[in-house]
Each structure stands twice: as structure tokens, then as C-alpha cells.
Design a protein around this motif. Structure first.
Motif, PDB file in Angstrom:
ATOM      1  N   ALA A  47      39.291 -35.061 -39.603  1.00  0.00           N
ATOM      2  CA  ALA A  47      40.466 -34.346 -39.113  1.00  0.00           C
ATOM      3  C   ALA A  47      40.346 -32.848 -39.320  1.00  0.00           C
ATOM      4  N   LEU A  48      41.108 -32.116 -38.497  1.00  0.00           N
ATOM      5  CA  LEU A  48      41.348 -30.708 -38.748  1.00  0.00           C
ATOM      6  C   LEU A  48      42.479 -30.658 -39.766  1.00  0.00           C
ATOM      7  N   VAL A  49      42.392 -29.756 -40.731  1.00  0.00           N
ATOM      8  CA  VAL A  49      43.381 -29.688 -41.803  1.00  0.00           C
ATOM      9  C   VAL A  49      43.864 -28.250 -41.960  1.00  0.00           C
ATOM     10  N   LYS A  50      45.188 -28.094 -41.962  1.00  0.00           N
ATOM     11  CA  LYS A  50      45.770 -26.786 -42.245  1.00  0.00           C
ATOM     12  C   LYS A  50      46.694 -26.946 -43.438  1.00  0.00           C
ATOM     13  N   MET A  51      46.456 -26.138 -44.466  1.00  0.00           N
ATOM     14  CA  MET A  51      47.301 -26.157 -45.651  1.00  0.00           C
ATOM     15  C   MET A  51      47.390 -24.758 -46.226  1.00  0.00           C
ATOM     16  N   GLU A  52      48.470 -24.497 -46.940  1.00  0.00           N
ATOM     17  CA  GLU A  52      48.643 -23.186 -47.534  1.00  0.00           C
ATOM     18  C   GLU A  52      47.478 -22.879 -48.465  1.00  0.00           C
ATOM     19  N   ASP A  53      46.891 -21.714 -48.309  1.00  0.00           N
ATOM     20  CA  ASP A  53      45.750 -21.270 -49.099  1.00  0.00           C
ATOM     21  C   ASP A  53      44.526 -22.167 -48.941  1.00  0.00           C
ATOM     22  N   GLY A  54      44.497 -22.972 -47.878  1.00  0.00           N
ATOM     23  CA  GLY A  54      43.338 -23.831 -47.636  1.00  0.00           C
ATOM     24  C   GLY A  54      42.146 -23.007 -47.203  1.00  0.00           C
ATOM     25  N   SER A  98      35.162 -22.298 -24.745  1.00  0.00           N
ATOM     26  CA  SER A  98      36.285 -22.879 -25.494  1.00  0.00           C
ATOM     27  C   SER A  98      36.787 -21.947 -26.595  1.00  0.00           C
ATOM     28  N   GLY A  99      36.214 -20.745 -26.705  1.00  0.00           N
ATOM     29  CA  GLY A  99      36.661 -19.779 -27.701  1.00  0.00           C
ATOM     30  C   GLY A  99      35.778 -19.707 -28.932  1.00  0.00           C
ATOM     31  N   GLY A 100      34.726 -20.516 -28.971  1.00  0.00           N
ATOM     32  CA  GLY A 100      33.809 -20.510 -30.107  1.00  0.00           C
ATOM     33  C   GLY A 100      32.592 -19.642 -29.835  1.00  0.00           C
ATOM     34  N   LYS A 101      31.496 -19.979 -30.494  1.00  0.00           N
ATOM     35  CA  LYS A 101      30.285 -19.172 -30.383  1.00  0.00           C
ATOM     36  C   LYS A 101      29.066 -20.081 -30.488  1.00  0.00           C
ATOM     37  N   PHE A 116      17.353 -33.931 -31.454  1.00  0.00           N
ATOM     38  CA  PHE A 116      17.643 -32.529 -31.166  1.00  0.00           C
ATOM     39  C   PHE A 116      18.941 -32.119 -31.855  1.00  0.00           C
ATOM     40  N   ILE A 117      19.038 -30.839 -32.164  1.00  0.00           N
ATOM     41  CA  ILE A 117      20.274 -30.289 -32.710  1.00  0.00           C
ATOM     42  C   ILE A 117      20.603 -28.970 -32.028  1.00  0.00           C
ATOM     43  N   ALA A 118      21.864 -28.604 -32.105  1.00  0.00           N
ATOM     44  CA  ALA A 118      22.346 -27.281 -31.712  1.00  0.00           C
ATOM     45  C   ALA A 118      23.405 -26.913 -32.743  1.00  0.00           C
ATOM     46  N   LEU A 119      23.631 -25.621 -32.920  1.00  0.00           N
ATOM     47  CA  LEU A 119      24.637 -25.153 -33.866  1.00  0.00           C
ATOM     48  C   LEU A 119      25.630 -24.263 -33.139  1.00  0.00           C
ATOM     49  N   ILE A 120      26.918 -24.507 -33.392  1.00  0.00           N
ATOM     50  CA  ILE A 120      27.974 -23.698 -32.801  1.00  0.00           C
ATOM     51  C   ILE A 120      28.972 -23.310 -33.887  1.00  0.00           C
ATOM     52  N   ALA A 121      29.781 -22.298 -33.607  1.00  0.00           N
ATOM     53  CA  ALA A 121      30.875 -21.920 -34.507  1.00  0.00           C
ATOM     54  C   ALA A 121      32.179 -22.188 -33.771  1.00  0.00           C
ATOM     55  N   ASP A 122      33.159 -22.708 -34.501  1.00  0.00           N
ATOM     56  CA  ASP A 122      34.463 -22.944 -33.903  1.00  0.00           C
ATOM     57  C   ASP A 122      35.304 -21.671 -33.961  1.00  0.00           C
ATOM     58  N   THR A 123      36.547 -21.767 -33.558  1.00  0.00           N
ATOM     59  CA  THR A 123      37.429 -20.599 -33.520  1.00  0.00           C
ATOM     60  C   THR A 123      37.867 -20.136 -34.897  1.00  0.00           C
ATOM     61  N   GLU A 124      37.590 -20.939 -35.941  1.00  0.00           N
ATOM     62  CA  GLU A 124      37.995 -20.604 -37.309  1.00  0.00           C
ATOM     63  C   GLU A 124      36.849 -20.060 -38.147  1.00  0.00           C
ATOM     64  N   GLY A 125      35.656 -19.914 -37.544  1.00  0.00           N
ATOM     65  CA  GLY A 125      34.504 -19.402 -38.271  1.00  0.00           C
ATOM     66  C   GLY A 125      33.672 -20.478 -38.943  1.00  0.00           C
ATOM     67  N   ASN A 126      33.986 -21.760 -38.676  1.00  0.00           N
ATOM     68  CA  ASN A 126      33.196 -22.863 -39.240  1.00  0.00           C
ATOM     69  C   ASN A 126      31.994 -23.139 -38.348  1.00  0.00           C
ATOM     70  N   ASP A 158      44.509 -21.444 -38.010  1.00  0.00           N
ATOM     71  CA  ASP A 158      45.362 -21.487 -36.822  1.00  0.00           C
ATOM     72  C   ASP A 158      45.138 -22.836 -36.142  1.00  0.00           C
ATOM     73  N   MET A 159      46.028 -23.804 -36.404  1.00  0.00           N
ATOM     74  CA  MET A 159      45.839 -25.164 -35.913  1.00  0.00           C
ATOM     75  C   MET A 159      45.839 -25.238 -34.393  1.00  0.00           C
ATOM     76  N   ASP A 160      46.762 -24.540 -33.733  1.00  0.00           N
ATOM     77  CA  ASP A 160      46.807 -24.599 -32.270  1.00  0.00           C
ATOM     78  C   ASP A 160      45.494 -24.116 -31.662  1.00  0.00           C
ATOM     79  N   ARG A 161      44.982 -23.012 -32.161  1.00  0.00           N
ATOM     80  CA  ARG A 161      43.727 -22.462 -31.652  1.00  0.00           C
ATOM     81  C   ARG A 161      42.573 -23.423 -31.924  1.00  0.00           C
ATOM     82  N   ALA A 162      42.513 -23.975 -33.133  1.00  0.00           N
ATOM     83  CA  ALA A 162      41.441 -24.904 -33.497  1.00  0.00           C
ATOM     84  C   ALA A 162      41.509 -26.173 -32.662  1.00  0.00           C
ATOM     85  N   LYS A 163      42.710 -26.714 -32.460  1.00  0.00           N
ATOM     86  CA  LYS A 163      42.866 -27.925 -31.636  1.00  0.00           C
ATOM     87  C   LYS A 163      42.366 -27.676 -30.223  1.00  0.00           C
TER      88      LYS A 163
END
Length: 126
Positions: A59-66, A92-95, A108-118, A15-20
Motif C-alpha cells: 500500500a501507499l501510506v500517508k501519516m504525520e511525520d512519515g 505520469s509525473g515520475g522520472k 530485465f530491470i528498469a528503475l523509476i522514481a515516483d512523484t514522492e522521490g521514491n 501527497d496521497m492524491d499525487r502519489a495515487k
């Protein structure tokens, strides 16, 4: 070779809009649409890049079956203080996966998840 080992990254989304919205809010940046060849049904939105600076863009990439999610690649974003971006993940909708933690002399590091599960990494020296 005198080049950076990472020259680009791609984060596949469903979902590109959500990810953006997530990435623009979490990192306080404006993504820019990239043109793709007509024969390639792919949508790309790039992160800002300063060509005279170290580091890589991508870049964020959206493609069929990507692919998306599954964490096949972990990209670390450079931050002044990774706790700041980590704190923006949930609103922002992530985790938040892992709060800011020391990695010794490497900062230092931190880990987060985006809205697409990455899962993505955040890195800072402070």
C-alpha cells in the motif's frame, strides 16, 4: 517454510492524491482505500491482490511525520515487459532513472522514481 519471503510493502508518501495518480497511471491499476483504526492517523491505499497468486501486495501510506523518499527500501514490481511501465513513468509525473537493462538469466530491470522521490524497480523476464 513454504512462503514467499516478501509478504507486503509500504511506500510512504507526502501527497496521497499525487502519489495515487502516479501509481494508478503508471501501472494501470485502481488502488483501494484501506480502513485504519481511529486512533491511528494514517491513510492507506492498497494495490490489487489476487490471493491465489504468487507475489505480495502492499500500500501507499500517508501519516504525520512519515518518511518518504530517501530510498530506504527498493521494491520491485513484476511486469510482463518492464520497458512498458518505465515508459509511463515520466508522463505520469515520475522520472525514468534507468532504462530497461539485462540482468542475465534473471531477466530485465528498469528503475523509476515516483512523484514522492521514491525509487522503485521494475522486473520482467522479457
Amino acid at each position: 517454510m513454504n512462503i514467499n519471503p516478501v509478504g507486503w510493502f509500504e511506500i510512504y508518501v507526502q501527497d496521497m492524491d499525487r502519489a495515487k495518480r502516479f501509481y494508478e497511471a503508471a501501472f494501470q491499476v485502481k488502488l483501494e482505500r484501506l480502513n485504519s483504526p481511529a486512533e491511528m492517523p494514517i491513510e492507506l491505499w492498497s494495490f490489487p491482490m489476487a490471493e491465489d497468486q504468487m507475489g505480495a501486495s502492499g500500500a501507499l501510506v500517508k501519516m504525520e511525520d512519515g518518511p518518504s523518499g530517501g530510498n530506504a527500501v527498493l521494491v520491485y514490481f513484476t511486469c510482463a515487459d518492464c520497458a512498458v511501465e518505465a515508459a509511463r513513468a515520466t508522463p505520469s509525473g515520475g522520472k525514468l532513472i534507468r532504462e530497461k537493462m539485462s540482468i542475465g538469466q534473471y531477466g530485465f530491470i528498469a528503475l523509476i522514481a515516483d512523484t514522492e522521490g521514491n525509487m522503485i524497480g521494475l522486473h520482467s523476464m522479457l
